[in-house]
Design an enzyme around this catalytic site. Structure first.
Site, PDB file in Angstrom:
ATOM      1  CB  CYS A  12      66.564  18.219  53.472  1.00 55.28           C
ATOM      2  SG  CYS A  12      67.723  18.350  52.124  1.00 55.28           S
ATOM      3  CG  HIS A  49      64.226  12.865  54.782  1.00 58.58           C
ATOM      4  ND1 HIS A  49      63.755  14.143  54.618  1.00 58.58           N
ATOM      5  CD2 HIS A  49      65.501  12.866  54.286  1.00 58.58           C
ATOM      6  CE1 HIS A  49      64.708  14.891  54.052  1.00 58.58           C
ATOM      7  NE2 HIS A  49      65.765  14.142  53.845  1.00 58.58           N
ATOM      8  CD  GLU A  87      62.998   8.136  56.527  1.00 62.15           C
ATOM      9  OE1 GLU A  87      63.338   8.266  55.338  1.00 62.15           O
ATOM     10  OE2 GLU A  87      62.114   8.839  57.074  1.00 62.15           O
ATOM     11  CE  LYS A  89      62.201  14.621  50.687  1.00 64.56           C
ATOM     12  NZ  LYS A  89      61.768  14.223  52.047  1.00 64.56           N
ATOM     13  CG  HIS A 139      64.479  16.264  48.601  1.00 65.46           C
ATOM     14  ND1 HIS A 139      63.941  17.169  49.497  1.00 65.46           N
ATOM     15  CD2 HIS A 139      65.550  15.708  49.234  1.00 65.46           C
ATOM     16  CE1 HIS A 139      64.659  17.173  50.613  1.00 65.46           C
ATOM     17  NE2 HIS A 139      65.633  16.298  50.473  1.00 65.46           N
ATOM     18  CG  PHE A 169      73.086  16.946  52.778  1.00 61.17           C
ATOM     19  CD1 PHE A 169      72.984  15.579  52.911  1.00 61.17           C
ATOM     20  CD2 PHE A 169      73.326  17.473  51.518  1.00 61.17           C
ATOM     21  CE1 PHE A 169      73.112  14.736  51.810  1.00 61.17           C
ATOM     22  CE2 PHE A 169      73.449  16.638  50.410  1.00 61.17           C
ATOM     23  CZ  PHE A 169      73.350  15.273  50.552  1.00 61.17           C
TER      24      PHE A 169
END
Lengths: 405, 87
Positions: free
Chosen positions: A162, A294, A305, A326, A331, A390
């Site tokens: 990502c 994010h 976050e 998002k 996403h 990830f």
């Protein structure tokens, strides 16, 4: 070291087929999430995604070209075309020889591979389409952009889940800033809405059956999206000299690795990437007014976050506006960093900060100003775009408003 | 004697998370057993295979103790009849 301007952007996403649709949706808080048109939707535990609607590949590409172009490559080419057109790039032989193309993609053309494997495993065939490899390779976006425009300088693709296109844009920025290249076309694209890929995400148990509600107490996970976004980066001086209109400056790039867990994020790792971007940009925390988070709408991401922003900004976190777009474009995995970089550039240019859509109830563990549901007219000096992948690979981009340059 | 549902659940958790069967007990929490989010995914996947059921993401997320999993599975298995193991 040169100052680096963003002189053009292009986007195709669930929010529309171009930059204007994207801008309009972000500024009006319109969400592009809805039921998927996937043929096998009944066999999935979730039904919603942020799909690109109203897009006809045959209207944009010849049948001859489409044989080579997986959907993620089509998105890369369309976004690059819009960005290059907006920048008004004047191609010379020298520019073509020296310019760079750096793209990001997480899944690449795996849908092309899936189509091939269906032939083998489901339809009992003993061969796959001969274009399976060229369509499927993750660098196909960068390759086709370079081929279309005759760009012959550094060209490559970054795949860091990502964070892919944030890493790509950051490296392209460094190439331009250092003087290694006179221009870079950079961003990313993703087309992850194919059955096998959707099933793999289903098994991760992070996809919402509802919608994407980042930072909201009743969030239920992320929503997958597809699309692509590209930016044209060039030295500010050269851009002004040729009469281009900078949309914003890209001023910093920070990277870090959590070196922890393969899927659980670390607030320390993310905070180090934020601090590194600020240091690279020569920005004081107080100069930053907006962060495009994010913000995946998983509990794990949103809380971590929030903690990382508080850790990196200290007291100033109270005065930061932070939103997750998002909530509107979904996403888009390897394209997320690029879509969100464009959202950040538009926020700086227009003085309108996009909201976190679908927000209902505050989560005490995500207590930042998340711009709930309604865009905010506010000119800020500098803004960040966060991407945390990830695998614990973090990339943060810093931009500065051109108006105050 | 055939295994009870609880015994089958304990066996799956023990095998999947590579922890001794004797450590698995209703009152234990996942955290106490060192079971992280990825271990949970694997356990849920293996339990779905063991009982031929589908475990909802949101319900699964609420489980903090082993007993939450046992009661959830008992309800699901009750609702679906008693399928053969490993189907």
């Amino acid at each position: 070291m040169r100052r680096v301007a963003v002189t053009g952007v292009g986007v195709i996403s669930a929010l529309g087929l171009n930059q204007e649709g994207f801008r309009e949706a972000l500024q009006s808080g319109r969400c592009g999430i809805g039921p998927m048109e996937c043929a096998e939707a009944n066999d999935l535990r979730f039904k919603n995604a942020a799909e690109v609607h109203g897009y006809d590949p045959e209207a944009k590409f010849s049948a001859e070209d489409l044989v080579f172009l997986d959907r993620f490559v089509q998105f890369a080419l369309l976004a690059a075309e819009e960005a290059i057109t907006q920048a008004g790039v004047e191609w010379t032989q020298q520019l073509r020889e020296e310019a760079a193309v750096v793209t990001g993609s997480c899944m690449g053309g795996r849908s092309a591979e899936e189509a091939g494997y269906r032939e083998l495993f489901q339809h009992g065939k003993n061969r796959v389409h001969p274009m399976t490899i060229p369509r499927g390779m993750s660098n196909a976006g960068a390759s086709h952009i370079s081929m279309k425009y005759g760009i012959q300088g550094p060209a490559y693709t970054v795949s860091t889940a990502c964070s892919s296109s944030a890493h790509a844009i950051g490296q392209a920025f460094w190439l331009v800033r250092s003087g290694a290249v006179p221009m870079a076309i950079t961003g990313g694209s993703e087309a992850p809405l194919f059955f096998g890929g959707l099933k793999a995400w289903e098994a991760m148990r992070v996809i919402s059956k509802d919608t994407c509600r980042p930072f909201s107490a009743n969030r239920s996970g992320m929503i997958l999206g597809e699309g692509g976004a590209m930016l044209v980066l060039e030295p500010l001086e050269a851009a002004l000299a040729r009469g281009a209109r900078p949309m914003a400056e890209i001023v910093g790039f920070g990277m870090s690795a959590d070196a922890g867990h393969i899927t659980q994020p670390s607030s320390e790792g993310a905070a180090r990437a934020i601090r590194s971007a600020l240091r690279d940009a020569g920005l004081a925390p107080e100069q930053v007014g907006y962060i495009n988070a994010h913000g995946t709408a998983t509990e794990m991401n949103d809380r971590t976050e929030t903690a990382s922003i508080r850790c990196a900004f200290g007291e100033h976190a109270e005065r930061l506006a932070v939103s997750s777009t998002k909530s509107m474009h979904g996403h888009t995995l390897g394209a997320a960093g690029a879509l969100e970089a464009v959202a950040t550039v538009l926020a700086l240019r227009d003085g309108v900060l996009p909201p976190t859509a679908n927000f209902t109830t505050a989560d005490p563990a995500c207590d930042l100003d998340v711009i709930p549901n309604v865009a905010r007219e506010l000119s800020v000096e500098a803004a960040l775009s966060n991407s945390f992948a990830f695998g614990g690979l973090n990339a943060v981009l810093a931009f500065r408003s051109s108006a105050r340059a | 004697m055939s295994e009870t549902i609880q015994e089958r659940i304990f066996r799956v958790i023990s095998t999947s998370a590579r922890i001794p069967l004797t450590a698995v007990a209703p009152e234990r929490t996942f955290d106490e057993l060192g079971i992280d989010s990825l271990d949970r995914l694997n356990i849920l996947f293996d339990l779905e295979s063991e009982f031929a059921i589908e475990i909802d993401d949101n319900e699964a997320r609420k489980a903090t103790h082993i007993r939450d999993i046992v009661s959830g599975i008992q309800q699901l298995v009750g609702a679906a009849g008693t399928p053969a193991p490993g189907r």
